[in-house]
Design a protein around this motif. Structure first.
Motif, PDB file in Angstrom:
ATOM      1  N   ARG A 140       0.743  -1.172  -0.062  1.00 26.54           N
ATOM      2  CA  ARG A 140      -0.006   0.133   0.030  1.00 26.54           C
ATOM      3  C   ARG A 140       0.899   1.451   0.138  1.00 26.54           C
ATOM      4  NH1 ARG A 140      -3.046  -2.900   4.137  1.00 26.54           N
ATOM      5  NH2 ARG A 140      -4.757  -3.979   3.063  1.00 26.54           N
ATOM      6  N   LEU A 141       2.054   1.075   0.277  1.00 31.26           N
ATOM      7  CA  LEU A 141       2.810   2.178   0.310  1.00 31.26           C
ATOM      8  C   LEU A 141       3.164   2.911  -1.351  1.00 31.26           C
ATOM      9  CD1 LEU A 141       5.843   1.392   2.960  1.00 31.26           C
ATOM     10  CD2 LEU A 141       3.994   2.901   3.186  1.00 31.26           C
ATOM     11  N   LEU A 142       2.853   1.780  -2.117  1.00 30.97           N
ATOM     12  CA  LEU A 142       3.320   2.130  -3.571  1.00 30.97           C
ATOM     13  C   LEU A 142       1.869   2.247  -4.448  1.00 30.97           C
ATOM     14  CD1 LEU A 142       6.258   0.056  -4.458  1.00 30.97           C
ATOM     15  CD2 LEU A 142       6.342   2.503  -4.090  1.00 30.97           C
ATOM     16  N   THR A 143       0.828   1.218  -3.979  1.00 28.72           N
ATOM     17  CA  THR A 143      -0.304   1.125  -4.775  1.00 28.72           C
ATOM     18  C   THR A 143      -1.287   0.563  -3.793  1.00 28.72           C
ATOM     19  OG1 THR A 143      -1.377   0.585  -6.834  1.00 28.72           O
ATOM     20  CG2 THR A 143       0.248  -0.971  -5.803  1.00 28.72           C
ATOM     21  N   ALA A 144      -2.715   0.868  -4.206  1.00 31.97           N
ATOM     22  CA  ALA A 144      -3.609   0.224  -3.380  1.00 31.97           C
ATOM     23  C   ALA A 144      -3.749  -1.409  -3.809  1.00 31.97           C
ATOM     24  CB  ALA A 144      -4.911   1.115  -3.952  1.00 31.97           C
ATOM     25  N   PRO A 162      -6.713  -4.234  -3.942  1.00 34.23           N
ATOM     26  CA  PRO A 162      -8.044  -4.709  -3.651  1.00 34.23           C
ATOM     27  C   PRO A 162      -8.022  -5.968  -3.122  1.00 34.23           C
ATOM     28  CG  PRO A 162      -7.487  -4.993  -6.002  1.00 34.23           C
ATOM     29  CD  PRO A 162      -6.425  -4.364  -5.394  1.00 34.23           C
ATOM     30  N   GLN A 163      -9.154  -6.216  -2.415  1.00 38.59           N
ATOM     31  CA  GLN A 163      -9.535  -7.477  -1.457  1.00 38.59           C
ATOM     32  C   GLN A 163      -9.108  -8.852  -2.202  1.00 38.59           C
ATOM     33  OE1 GLN A 163      -9.771  -7.604   1.879  1.00 38.59           O
ATOM     34  NE2 GLN A 163      -9.409  -9.870   1.465  1.00 38.59           N
ATOM     35  N   SER A 164      -9.475  -8.962  -3.742  1.00 42.35           N
ATOM     36  CA  SER A 164      -9.577  -9.871  -4.601  1.00 42.35           C
ATOM     37  C   SER A 164      -8.058 -10.178  -4.706  1.00 42.35           C
ATOM     38  CB  SER A 164     -10.140  -9.539  -5.919  1.00 42.35           C
ATOM     39  OG  SER A 164      -9.745  -8.457  -6.504  1.00 42.35           O
ATOM     40  N   ASP A 165      -7.111  -9.118  -4.862  1.00 40.81           N
ATOM     41  CA  ASP A 165      -5.433  -9.383  -5.097  1.00 40.81           C
ATOM     42  C   ASP A 165      -5.030  -9.886  -3.656  1.00 40.81           C
ATOM     43  OD1 ASP A 165      -5.969  -8.597  -7.473  1.00 40.81           O
ATOM     44  OD2 ASP A 165      -4.272  -6.849  -7.509  1.00 40.81           O
ATOM     45  N   GLN A 166      -5.497  -9.463  -2.564  1.00 43.51           N
ATOM     46  CA  GLN A 166      -4.995  -9.863  -1.340  1.00 43.51           C
ATOM     47  C   GLN A 166      -5.344 -11.306  -1.281  1.00 43.51           C
ATOM     48  OE1 GLN A 166      -6.026  -7.616   2.290  1.00 43.51           O
ATOM     49  NE2 GLN A 166      -6.430  -5.800   0.987  1.00 43.51           N
ATOM     50  N   GLN A 177       0.966  -5.883 -11.992  1.00 42.33           N
ATOM     51  CA  GLN A 177       1.854  -5.205 -13.032  1.00 42.33           C
ATOM     52  C   GLN A 177       2.231  -3.760 -12.660  1.00 42.33           C
ATOM     53  OE1 GLN A 177       0.096  -5.126 -16.831  1.00 42.33           O
ATOM     54  NE2 GLN A 177       1.661  -4.115 -17.873  1.00 42.33           N
ATOM     55  N   GLU A 178       1.419  -3.138 -11.958  1.00 41.75           N
ATOM     56  CA  GLU A 178       1.544  -1.477 -11.509  1.00 41.75           C
ATOM     57  C   GLU A 178       2.824  -1.724 -10.555  1.00 41.75           C
ATOM     58  OE1 GLU A 178      -0.320   2.324  -9.501  1.00 41.75           O
ATOM     59  OE2 GLU A 178      -1.598   0.722  -9.900  1.00 41.75           O
ATOM     60  N   TYR A 179       2.489  -2.630  -9.378  1.00 40.41           N
ATOM     61  CA  TYR A 179       3.497  -2.614  -8.399  1.00 40.41           C
ATOM     62  C   TYR A 179       4.984  -3.233  -8.892  1.00 40.41           C
ATOM     63  CZ  TYR A 179       5.625  -4.012  -4.055  1.00 40.41           C
ATOM     64  OH  TYR A 179       6.621  -4.026  -3.016  1.00 40.41           O
ATOM     65  N   SER A 180       4.911  -4.004  -9.809  1.00 38.44           N
ATOM     66  CA  SER A 180       6.103  -4.663 -10.174  1.00 38.44           C
ATOM     67  C   SER A 180       6.866  -3.546 -11.125  1.00 38.44           C
ATOM     68  CB  SER A 180       5.914  -5.816 -11.524  1.00 38.44           C
ATOM     69  OG  SER A 180       5.439  -6.946 -10.615  1.00 38.44           O
ATOM     70  N   GLU A 181       6.355  -2.617 -11.835  1.00 34.34           N
ATOM     71  CA  GLU A 181       6.990  -1.518 -12.339  1.00 34.34           C
ATOM     72  C   GLU A 181       7.478  -0.667 -11.397  1.00 34.34           C
ATOM     73  OE1 GLU A 181       3.848   0.100 -14.842  1.00 34.34           O
ATOM     74  OE2 GLU A 181       4.081  -1.724 -16.321  1.00 34.34           O
ATOM     75  N   LYS A 182       6.916  -0.326 -10.517  1.00 33.33           N
ATOM     76  CA  LYS A 182       7.303   0.801  -9.371  1.00 33.33           C
ATOM     77  C   LYS A 182       8.257   0.121  -8.708  1.00 33.33           C
ATOM     78  CE  LYS A 182       3.031   3.395  -8.748  1.00 33.33           C
ATOM     79  NZ  LYS A 182       1.892   3.696  -8.038  1.00 33.33           N
ATOM     80  N   MET A 183       8.251  -1.100  -8.401  1.00 35.27           N
ATOM     81  CA  MET A 183       9.520  -1.840  -7.720  1.00 35.27           C
ATOM     82  C   MET A 183      10.520  -1.954  -8.443  1.00 35.27           C
ATOM     83  SD  MET A 183       9.347  -5.552  -5.636  1.00 35.27           S
ATOM     84  CE  MET A 183       9.349  -6.520  -7.219  1.00 35.27           C
TER      85      MET A 183
END
Length: 204
Positions: free
Chosen positions: A25-29, A31-35, A137-143
Motif C-alpha cells: 500500500r505504500l506504492l499502490t492500492a 484490492p481484496q481480490s488481489d489480497q 503489474q503496476e506494483y512490479s513496475e514501481k518496484m
C-alpha cells in the motif's frame, strides 16, 4: 546449510500477510481480490540463521519478501572472498533480481544473517499474478524503478563518498543494520577494509 520450513500457525501467517499488504500500500492500492490471490501464491516460511535461500551456480526459483530478519546478497571474487552486494531487513522484497527475472544462472548467494520470516513466491506464480492480479503489474513496475534507482545511487556513493561518509550515511539511513549485522558484512557492503571501518567507528 540450514533449511527453511513452512509456517503453519494461522495467526502468524495472517500477521506476515498483513505486513506484506501494508508494504504494498505504500506504492499502490491492493484490492481484496488481489489480497486473497496473494494468499494462494505466496508461501510463508521460517529460515533459521545462516540459511542459504539461494546459491550461486543455480537458477534462483523464488522472490522473497522479508517480514523480519536480515539477509545479505553476496558473491565470490577472483580470490574466492565474499563480496556483500546488498544487506536488508524487512519489510522488503529481496532476491538476485536480474537473475530471477530473466531466469539465468546466478553468481550470487542469498544468506540469512539472522533468523528470518519470509513470504516467498515462485517465478511461475509471479507470472500468474501478473496475468490475473489487478495490482501486480503496476506494483512490479514501481518496484523495478525503485531497484534501478537504488542500485544507481549505491554506485554513486561508492565512487563519490569517502569511506567515513558511506558509513555515516548507512548509520543515518539504516541504523538497524548497524545494530544487527556483523561488522565484516557491513565493511564488505560499503567497500571498506574491516580494520579501516573499525577505526572509523572509534573516531565517531
Amino acid at each position: 546449510m540450514k533449511r527453511y520450513s513452512t509456517i503453519q500457525n494461522q495467526d502468524e501467517v495472517n500477521h506476515l500477510f498483513q505486513v506484506f499488504f501494508d508494504y504494498v500500500r505504500l506504492l499502490t492500492a491492493i484490492p481484496q481480490s488481489d489480497q486473497d490471490y496473494c494468499r494462494q501464491l505466496f508461501e510463508p516460511v521460517y529460515a533459521p540463521k545462516n540459511t542459504l535461500l539461494e546459491t550461486q551456480g543455480t537458477v534462483h526459483k523464488y522472490h522473497n519478501f522479508i517480514v523480519s530478519g536480515f539477509i545479505r546478497n553476496y558473491h565470490l571474487d577472483g580470490k574466492q572472498r565474499e563480496v556483500t552486494i546488498d544487506i536488508n531487513d524487512g519489510p522488503r522484497f529481496f532476491t538476485s533480481y536480474n537473475h530471477f527475472v530473466h531466469q539465468t544462472v546466478s553468481n550470487e548467494n542469498l544468506h540469512c544473517i539472522t533468523d528470518c520470516k519470509l513470504l516467498r513466491i515462485s517465478r511461475e506464480n509471479v507470472s500468474k499474478a501478473r496475468d490475473v492480479g489487478i495490482t501486480s503489474q503496476e506494483y512490479s513496475e514501481k518496484m523495478l524503478q525503485y531497484y534501478v534507482e537504488s542500485s544507481k545511487q549505491r554506485m554513486i556513493d561508492l565512487t563519490t563518498l569517502t569511506a567515513k561518509e558511506r558509513y555515516l550515511k548507512l548509520m543515518h539511513n539504516r541504523p538497524t543494520i548497524i545494530k544487527n549485522v556483523p561488522l565484516i558484512y557491513i565493511a564488505s557492503y560499503l567497500g571498506i577494509n574491516p580494520g579501516s571501518l573499525s577505526r572509523i567507528r572509534q573516531e565517531i
